[in-house]
Write a protein that holds these residues in place. Structure first.
Motif, PDB file in Angstrom:
ATOM      1  N   GLU A   1      30.697  -2.813  51.655  1.00 56.25           N
ATOM      2  CA  GLU A   1      29.884  -3.154  50.205  1.00 56.25           C
ATOM      3  C   GLU A   1      31.157  -3.559  49.723  1.00 56.25           C
ATOM      4  O   GLU A   1      31.862  -4.869  49.347  1.00 56.25           O
ATOM      5  CB  GLU A   1      29.520  -2.524  49.271  1.00 56.25           C
ATOM      6  N   ASP A   2      32.291  -2.227  49.050  1.00 54.31           N
ATOM      7  CA  ASP A   2      33.512  -2.560  49.172  1.00 54.31           C
ATOM      8  C   ASP A   2      34.545  -3.693  49.735  1.00 54.31           C
ATOM      9  O   ASP A   2      35.305  -4.413  48.837  1.00 54.31           O
ATOM     10  CB  ASP A   2      33.818  -1.190  48.637  1.00 54.31           C
TER      11      ASP A   2
ATOM     12  N   LEU B   1      40.721   3.145  48.750  1.00 46.03           N
ATOM     13  CA  LEU B   1      40.813   3.089  47.299  1.00 46.03           C
ATOM     14  C   LEU B   1      42.255   3.578  46.622  1.00 46.03           C
ATOM     15  O   LEU B   1      42.977   2.035  45.734  1.00 46.03           O
ATOM     16  CB  LEU B   1      39.711   3.576  46.694  1.00 46.03           C
TER      17      LEU B   1
ATOM     18  N   PHE C   1      36.768   0.482  53.972  1.00 43.76           N
ATOM     19  CA  PHE C   1      36.171   0.482  52.399  1.00 43.76           C
ATOM     20  C   PHE C   1      34.811   0.370  53.538  1.00 43.76           C
ATOM     21  O   PHE C   1      34.532   0.045  53.928  1.00 43.76           O
ATOM     22  CB  PHE C   1      36.693  -0.719  51.565  1.00 43.76           C
TER      23      PHE C   1
ATOM     24  N   TYR D   1      45.072   1.077  47.420  1.00 47.30           N
ATOM     25  CA  TYR D   1      44.161  -0.449  47.047  1.00 47.30           C
ATOM     26  C   TYR D   1      44.950  -0.377  45.760  1.00 47.30           C
ATOM     27  O   TYR D   1      45.473  -1.332  45.190  1.00 47.30           O
ATOM     28  CB  TYR D   1      43.023  -1.038  46.865  1.00 47.30           C
TER      29      TYR D   1
ATOM     30  N   PRO E   1      38.828 -12.201  35.808  1.00 44.48           N
ATOM     31  CA  PRO E   1      37.865 -11.978  36.555  1.00 44.48           C
ATOM     32  C   PRO E   1      37.205 -13.183  37.038  1.00 44.48           C
ATOM     33  O   PRO E   1      37.942 -14.315  36.430  1.00 44.48           O
ATOM     34  CB  PRO E   1      36.878 -11.158  35.011  1.00 44.48           C
ATOM     35  N   LEU E   2      36.483 -13.578  37.820  1.00 47.11           N
ATOM     36  CA  LEU E   2      35.513 -14.211  38.517  1.00 47.11           C
ATOM     37  C   LEU E   2      34.972 -15.383  37.227  1.00 47.11           C
ATOM     38  O   LEU E   2      35.307 -16.471  37.107  1.00 47.11           O
ATOM     39  CB  LEU E   2      34.639 -13.284  39.663  1.00 47.11           C
TER      40      LEU E   2
ATOM     41  N   HIS F   1      38.719 -10.592  46.285  1.00 51.64           N
ATOM     42  CA  HIS F   1      39.753 -10.177  46.079  1.00 51.64           C
ATOM     43  C   HIS F   1      40.210 -11.170  45.768  1.00 51.64           C
ATOM     44  O   HIS F   1      41.411 -11.594  44.580  1.00 51.64           O
ATOM     45  CB  HIS F   1      40.015  -8.776  44.669  1.00 51.64           C
TER      46      HIS F   1
ATOM     47  N   PHE G   1      31.895 -18.060  46.479  1.00 48.66           N
ATOM     48  CA  PHE G   1      31.684 -16.582  45.741  1.00 48.66           C
ATOM     49  C   PHE G   1      30.624 -15.918  45.437  1.00 48.66           C
ATOM     50  O   PHE G   1      30.003 -15.024  45.259  1.00 48.66           O
ATOM     51  CB  PHE G   1      32.218 -16.543  44.602  1.00 48.66           C
ATOM     52  N   LYS G   2      29.119 -17.010  45.832  1.00 51.53           N
ATOM     53  CA  LYS G   2      28.442 -16.815  46.110  1.00 51.53           C
ATOM     54  C   LYS G   2      27.460 -15.909  44.694  1.00 51.53           C
ATOM     55  O   LYS G   2      27.111 -15.343  44.786  1.00 51.53           O
ATOM     56  CB  LYS G   2      26.919 -15.436  46.682  1.00 51.53           C
TER      57      LYS G   2
ATOM     58  N   LEU H   1      40.183 -14.871  45.625  1.00 50.34           N
ATOM     59  CA  LEU H   1      40.052 -14.771  44.048  1.00 50.34           C
ATOM     60  C   LEU H   1      41.592 -15.568  43.179  1.00 50.34           C
ATOM     61  O   LEU H   1      42.210 -16.453  43.008  1.00 50.34           O
ATOM     62  CB  LEU H   1      39.288 -13.964  43.350  1.00 50.34           C
TER      63      LEU H   1
ATOM     64  N   HIS I   1      33.873  -6.670  48.469  1.00 55.52           N
ATOM     65  CA  HIS I   1      34.496  -7.253  47.640  1.00 55.52           C
ATOM     66  C   HIS I   1      36.301  -7.580  47.757  1.00 55.52           C
ATOM     67  O   HIS I   1      36.819  -8.016  46.435  1.00 55.52           O
ATOM     68  CB  HIS I   1      34.871  -6.275  46.105  1.00 55.52           C
ATOM     69  N   ILE I   2      36.970  -7.177  48.064  1.00 60.05           N
ATOM     70  CA  ILE I   2      38.374  -6.289  48.760  1.00 60.05           C
ATOM     71  C   ILE I   2      38.361  -7.688  49.184  1.00 60.05           C
ATOM     72  O   ILE I   2      39.770  -8.573  47.897  1.00 60.05           O
ATOM     73  CB  ILE I   2      38.673  -6.077  49.464  1.00 60.05           C
TER      74      ILE I   2
END
Lengths: 493, 617
Positions: free
Chosen positions: A285-286, A255, A282, A258, A332-333, A293, A362-363, A296, A289-290
């Motif tokens: 789960e994270d 983190l 991470f 990041y 943001p997405l 990110h 991105f489901k 995106l 997300h990374i």
């Protein structure tokens, strides 16, 4: 949220306090409006020159805001601050500020701090201190040099820590053995003053190898937290990461690494940096997300380059009609999805900028997708697209309207985007729960739906009440009258 | 309407002395740099400074120009520069860059840095590293108690919350201890002390140490304030996270009260400019509505407007002499009242508009459901929808935290899905915010599978093993369960009333949350004051994870006057909300006490969560 009215009633009953409503039509608001009118009507009589009265009112009778204003003035004078200059024009320059009674400047200020004073204006201060020995309230400064001489004396760890707490200069160099250093640290921790703990840590960091420092701090959690915060503040990222590595705090390590992306402004460089974050330890789960990110931002860079080009070329209608207000980079997405539904709605799935592609990559859940697409298409007043969003065909080819978010929400979103009544009406009618439907219809003035629903409910009273809310002589009124006089309906009341 | 104090309620001490003291100290410090000088002030210090001094005072002490400390080169041509800043690394770096730029240009000036409320060694270290130690003289301006109102003292240190409750940095504990020491020197010793929370305990211990060192100063003085109560913000996060519905709290939530004053925009002032308005006991209209539930405020204001109208109407039919009297004696007061009235009516209107727009009623309903523990599933989907619709990021976070604390953490499935949606709606970098919230215990995930107690006992076994120390920290947020439901039951926080809760005639402190919830913090204070100890509250302390962190130091024989024994200083470490202040003012009126509030800063849910947010605007 499908909360039925029954639920609501049960809730309010069970919780036994009065529902406090914020409805437009509320009595209280009209009461408020009335008082506002009353007060405003007095204005002619009351309003004259002394406009600034309020600004000057202050607890101690001093002007408020004067220091902040004069700072703006300095900025204005330097020619860089338009706002400052405007402030200047609208207000008196501060030389013309009402002069306050001169503060007690006839006598030396330092004499004030002795606590005992004969001067009347400080009566309460001296009163408060009258039975205490003279005490200096002056900050610790300007002491004779001699005070600093205890540099070389042998202060014990506890004396040293106490002197540090008082902000006195105090050499730590004599604490050379590890044992002495740790004793010093422990004294500081037991004193609770974080400033002193950090002071000792700065010394330890300088005089111990990092392995030893880390090893000792690992079993001293309070001190450890202070070191971590200190390293964050001074921005010693390298040592911080080493520390996390040593402590085996892999997630914090990841983190912390990041976090650095926030300082990188250039989108390409930021993207490259995010790429280096993907493999970091991470949580599972994270990690996802990374990865998202990174993907995106990668997408946004492509879309941004493409759309800026299109916009500049001026050939594409949508960009001409609705020029972009901001770049899509780092949004943001969901915002990106909205953007894509706004500018790229009909694009084929293969393109990076198409909504469907974003949804798949991105489901994005159905609900979220529909909500966003609806908002975007409603904003463009593309009612046809809105219609298509909720239309499904069954195997027999019949069409059916279905909304994963509930039609009451659809109606609200449409209303927020100023949809015409005909459109609103159509969706209000699709709301399943009759009470919700009626409430929405009343709220958004869908007269036909209100009238039809009342008729279906055989609720004569409500219909009568509604009659007073429609315009005199309007088609709605006629319709209500027709219903009321109809002999076909068996009214329940 | 506004409830009078009981006739036997004690008088409040005069805190304006604190302002004078701070001002004189500042003047003294400015005089340490004789001659003309430019003053650079940090933005955060400007409003507090405005409350105690003004430009003419600074001018009288040879301050020439004033600048805001911001990250750009100084245009000052003065030979002497003085900086008035909070002790932050970034300020020191900025000053260093100015000094080093001067050095490079071969320019010599005098520099003085005044750190407020104190300097930190880390700042001095930076001065040393930057090679300007010795070129710059450093002083401290111990301005740590600003009276915002007759009963409210603020340390104006919003960063206290993040520094202590997130980072675990104890740097402000000394500041708190010093402030308490100053109060006891000025207003006499506190015969009865109570506290709860780790920070409260440490502050108390350090304060006691200070008093011992400077023995004799307060001895023999008659105490003016009979009780002091220290409380950590993390003992009660729930109250701070709730939407506020008493007028002052609502104004703070809506417009943000800053250092006791608020900026009312043109839509409220019904003119073309904004107005900075001080909100305190001096404002006759405000002082009557500040503690009221919002629903009562309209009625009051319209009554007031009618009275005012009537008073103006009297001038009709007056003869010249009466008119002359009216103009010279009453008109000014009426005009003043008229102005205030129209401002607060404007504010109410604007609040109503905003709240109607955001579906406030639904929001409040969800909050109350969370507090009562009803219909958790529905509340969860309400939050989810909030996130999906990109309603304000802070609001969504606030509701998630409320859900987490009232439910002892989110179930893993919900946690994961809400977090994912949050990141999608508001930006992936909020990953860092979630990590902060977990560390502070504001938003946690229930341990999967295992019951929490089993994990706890396993961890506690590990703790004894030195090598496993690192694991404990990772588990610390888990080990600290909020137990809100059990505490709420034990302390009766959700009033069970028959019939309707009449907000016009409040019966308990729950009125500050529409009768739905008694603020936990205030209830704990009430209970302890009643018993003058923690006796019988063992179970509550255990549930609050504070068994070892509560203390009571009560005077054996009361030397204090009965009046002073009804004056109570409540110290909120990490901030208090206006709702809590209103609730305790209510309690005071009921019991004949007067409360005095000392807080590190006035806070609310938005400030609390912004402090946890990693994404800076």
């Amino acid at each position: 949220m499908n909360r039925t009215k029954g639920d609501e009633e049960e809730y309010w009953n069970s919780s036994k306090f009065k529902a406090f409503t914020f409805d437009d039509e509320d009595d209280e608001l009209s009461q408020l409006k009335e008082s506002k009118r009353a007060v405003n009507s007095l204005r002619d009589f009351v309003d004259d020159d002394d406009d600034d009265d309020l600004e000057r009112v202050s607890w101690s009778g001093e002007p408020v805001g004067s220091i902040s204003w004069s700072i703006k003035e300095t900025a204005g004078n330097s020619g860089s601050n338009q706002e400052g200059r405007e402030q200047l024009r609208s207000r008196n320059s501060f030389s013309s500020y009402p002069q306050l009674p001169k503060p007690t400047s006839t006598y030396s200020l330092s004499s004030l701090f002795r606590g005992r004073t004969r001067l009347g204006s400080f009566q309460s201060l001296s009163d408060a201190l009258s039975d205490t020995p003279a005490k200096s309230y002056a900050p610790e400064l300007g002491r004779p040099r001699g005070e600093y001489r205890d540099y070389s004396s042998d202060w014990s760890p506890s004396d040293t820590v106490r002197r540090l707490r008082k902000g006195k200069v105090c050499s730590l160099e004599r604490f050379r053995s590890l044992q002495d250093k740790l004793q010093l640290l422990e004294e500081a921790v037991s004193m609770h003053d974080g400033n002193v703990i950090t002071a000792v840590l700065i010394f330890l960091k300088r005089t111990l190898s990092k392995e030893i420092l880390f090893r000792e701090l690992e079993v001293r959690q309070v001190a450890l937290r202070h070191l971590i915060h200190f390293l964050k503040e001074i921005g010693d990222q390298k040592l911080l990461l080493d520390l996390f590595r040593f402590l085996d705090r892999t997630e914090e390590l990841a983190l912390s690494h990041y976090r650095e992306h926030l300082n990188i402004q250039d989108p390409e460089k930021r993207k490259e940096f995010l790429k280096t974050c993907i493999g970091l330890p991470f949580s599972a789960e994270d990690s996802a997300h990374i990865q998202d990110h990174y993907t995106l931002l990668e997408r946004q860079i492509i879309i941004e380059a493409n759309d800026r080009h299109l916009e500049l070329a001026g050939q594409t209608e949508i960009f001409r009609k609705h020029p972009r207000k901001a770049s899509i980079l780092n949004m943001p997405l969901v915002t990106t999805l909205f953007y894509s539904c706004f500018y790229h709605y009909s694009e084929a799935e293969g393109t990076f900028s198409s909504p469907v592609n974003l949804k798949k990559t991105f489901k994005i859940p159905d609900k979220q997708y529909v909500l966003t697409a609806l908002a975007a298409r409603a904003k463009l007043r593309a009612w046809h697209d809105v219609d298509a969003l909720f239309t499904t065909k069954n195997w027999l080819g019949y069409t059916k309207k279905r909304a994963p978010i509930g039609f009451h929400r659809v109606v609200e979103i449409l209303h927020k985007n100023n949809a015409p009544v005909q459109i609103l009406q159509e969706y209000v009618n699709l709301v399943e729960d009759v009470d919700t439907k009626l409430n929405l219809a009343i709220k958004f003035k869908c007269h036909d739906v209100v009238i039809d629903t009342c008729r279906d409910l055989k609720d004569r009273q409500q219909l009568l009440a509604y009659r007073s809310k429609v315009d005199k002589g309007s088609a709605e009124e006629e319709k209500i009258d027709a219903a009321l006089s109809s002999s076909q309906i068996r009214w329940k009341n | 309407m506004s409830f009078p104090h009981r006739p036997d309620a004690p008088e409040l001490p005069d805190f304006s002395m604190l302002k004078r003291l701070a001002r004189d100290q500042l003047i003294y410090l400015l005089e340490q740099l004789p001659g003309r000088k430019d003053l650079f002030i940090e933005a955060d210090l400007m409003s507090p400074l405005d409350r105690i001094a003004n430009v003419s005072i600074l001018k009288q002490h040879e301050v020439d120009k004033l600048y805001k400390v911001e990250n750009r080169p100084a245009l000052s041509s003065s030979e002497q520069l003085c900086f008035l800043v909070r002790p932050r690394i970034k300020n020191v770096r900025y000053i260093a860059s100015l000094v080093n730029a001067d050095k490079l240009a071969g320019r010599t000036r005098k520099y003085k840095v005044i750190f407020s409320p104190q300097k930190f060694y880390a700042c001095e270290m930076v001065l040393e590293e930057e090679g300007i130690f010795g070129d710059v003289s450093c002083d401290e301006w111990a301005f740590s108690l600003l009276p915002l109102d007759v009963d409210l003292l603020s340390m104006e240190l919003p960063e206290f919350f993040r520094d202590y409750f997130l980072e675990g940095d104890q740097r402000w504990i000394n500041t708190v201890a010093q402030a308490l020491h100053l109060l006891s020197t000025l207003y006499g010793p506190f015969p009865n002390c109570y506290g709860i929370g780790r920070c409260a305990k440490m502050s108390y211990e350090l304060w006691r140490k200070l008093e011992e060192e400077e023995d004799g100063e307060t001895k023999g003085r008659r105490p003016e304030i009979g009780h002091i109560f220290l409380l950590d913000r993390d003992v009660d996060f729930v109250t701070a996270l709730c939407s506020q519905v008493v007028y002052e709290g609502l104004v703070d939530d809506t417009f943000r009260i800053k250092c006791g004053s608020v900026d009312f925009g043109p839509e409220i002032t019904s003119s073309d400019k904004s107005l900075k308005v001080l909100l305190n006991a001096e404002d006759k209209v405000f002082s009557e509505i500040r503690n009221e539930h919002f629903s009562n405020v309209f009625g009051f204001l319209s009554q007031k407007a009618r009275n005012l109208q009537a008073q103006y109407d009297r001038r009709r039919g007056m003869d010249i002499k009466q008119m002359k009297n009216f103009v010279s004696q009453e008109l000014k007061g009426l005009k003043q009242e008229h102005r205030l009235l129209s401002l607060h009516i404007g504010a109410c209107e604007s609040i109503m508009k905003k709240k109607t727009k955001q579906d406030f009623q639904e929001l409040i309903k969800t909050e109350h459901a969370l507090l009562e523990g009803f219909r958790v599933r529905e509340s969860t989907s309400y939050i989810e929808e909030h996130i999906d619709r990109q309603v304000s990021p802070i609001e969504s976070l606030r509701l998630m935290c409320l859900l987490s604390i009232t439910e002892n953490g989110l179930i893993p499935k919900d946690y994961r899905s809400l977090k994912t949606q949050y990141l999608q709606s508001y930006g992936p970098e909020h990953l860092l915010t979630f990590s902060n919230l977990r560390r502070a215990g504001l938003l946690t995930e229930q341990a999967p599978g295992d019951t929490l107690t089993a994990v706890e006992s396993r961890v506690s076994k590990l703790v004894t093993d030195k090598a496993a120390g690192k694991i404990t920290d990772a588990f610390s947020s888990l080990a600290k369960r909020s137990n809100f439901r059990a505490i709420s039951k034990k302390l009766n926080l959700i009033p069970r009333v028959d019939g309707e809760y009449d907000l016009k005639v409040p019966r308990d402190m729950a009125y500050v949350f529409s009768g739905a919830y008694v603020p936990l913090s205030c209830r704990v204070i009430e209970q302890v004051l009643e018993r003058r100890s923690w006796q019988g509250l063992d179970e509550v302390l255990r549930l609050l994870n504070c068994s070892e962190l509560a203390f009571a130091d009560v005077a054996k024989e009361d030397k204090a006057s009965s009046e002073s024994l009804r004056l109570i200083l409540v110290v909120f470490l990490g901030g208090c909300t206006f709702s809590e202040i209103s609730a305790l003012r209510f309690l005071g009126r009921e019991k004949g006490y007067r409360f005095i509030f000392l807080t590190t800063a006035v806070t609310n849910s938005a400030r609390l969560l912004e402090a946890m947010s990693e994404v800076k605007a």
